[in-house]
Design an enzyme around this catalytic site. Sequence first.
Site, PDB file in Angstrom:
ATOM      1  N   SER A   9       0.837  -1.198   0.000  1.00  0.00           N
ATOM      2  CA  SER A   9       0.000   0.000   0.000  1.00  0.00           C
ATOM      3  C   SER A   9       0.870   1.245   0.000  1.00  0.00           C
ATOM      4  CB  SER A   9      -0.909   0.017   1.236  1.00  0.00           C
ATOM      5  OG  SER A   9      -1.578   1.263   1.356  1.00  0.00           O
TER       6      SER A   9
ATOM      7  N   TYR B  93      -1.046  -0.840  10.881  1.00  0.00           N
ATOM      8  CA  TYR B  93      -1.294  -1.255   9.506  1.00  0.00           C
ATOM      9  C   TYR B  93      -0.265  -0.627   8.567  1.00  0.00           C
ATOM     10  CZ  TYR B  93      -3.558  -1.924   4.990  1.00  0.00           C
ATOM     11  OH  TYR B  93      -3.804  -2.262   3.682  1.00  0.00           O
TER      12      TYR B  93
ATOM     13  N   LYS C 202       2.561  -2.615   6.130  1.00  0.00           N
ATOM     14  CA  LYS C 202       2.702  -2.410   4.680  1.00  0.00           C
ATOM     15  C   LYS C 202       4.126  -1.971   4.324  1.00  0.00           C
ATOM     16  CE  LYS C 202      -0.215  -4.312   4.047  1.00  0.00           C
ATOM     17  NZ  LYS C 202      -0.615  -5.386   3.100  1.00  0.00           N
TER      18      LYS C 202
END
Length: 336
Positions: free
Chosen positions: A168, A202, A206
């Site tokens: 991401s 998160y 990533k």
Amino acid sequence: MKRSLSAFIYSQWKTVPPVATADLTGQTVIVVGANVGLGFESAKHFAKMNPARLILACRSEEKGKAAVEKIREETGYTPELELLDLAKFSSVVAFADRFLKNKDARLDILMANAAVATDQHKETSDGWEESLQVNDLSTSLLSLLLAPRMVETGEKFKTKPRLVVVCSEVHYWTTLKDEVFESESAFRTISSKEYGKMDARYLDTKLLNVFFTRSLADLLAETPVIANCVNPGYCYSSLRRTMQGFRQVVDWAMERALARTSEEGGRQLTYAAVGSPQDPDKLRGQYISLHCVEEPSDYVLGSEGKKRQDILWNDLIAVLSGVDPRVREIVENFSH
């Protein structure tokens, strides 16, 4: 490279290129987390390319069967379902063993897609913070256990198998604390309840995906297998289903203003797996966004980035070798 908020918004408003296509006759594709969202949409795209086998790796049998039926209804192709729970190392090893049991089974595309995002610290039964295990440790374990079969496939059929890690652009917006690289175990430090804020976990996972992909590509540099990572962009997704309160309200507003559809996100995953057929090696080890190779965060680049990458890689292999000794053997076999 740095990524500003304005650049993020601008990229979200760009038109997503059409889906990349290829003839997958005779080939085998595995899509992890294929029962919903980006994984489901990419699986549906693959189904239209006539693979010999399309395996949906899903945690829930009920949801997996529903995805198989929906893909069959919409494409006329019937994929296979295999159960895989990335929150359990035993499930990852069992999945790999079932696939590898057939020594003639080829593997041409591995789409390592599943992920969780949460702002609550929760440990798995293996003793790791959940999002770190699912997004990084188990994803890496599965990739490493299946990599030798992908190498064999490429060598036997004179092809360039693809191992795609879904990352991401949020990796641009985080860095890891110095204590990670100074500790006895980088991953144990990140996993701990005391490390950082869960709001950023998160993003950290990533960033770790990008580091892993670069290390994996280095490991497989002399093989036919092309490992890369892809940014699907900000999409409508069940990934953020655990959000509550103010964050849930903000995400609701952002989705309506900026989000791509899951199908558009699925196109990006598909491109990383079959795009650039004339020069597939240009995607080796790369970070891909909107069907283009882009420079990842400055944090992973240069000599300092390489030092961080090596520390994380060495600790990752130590952790995963404790789960399955084959990991160490695989790394030593391909090291150069």
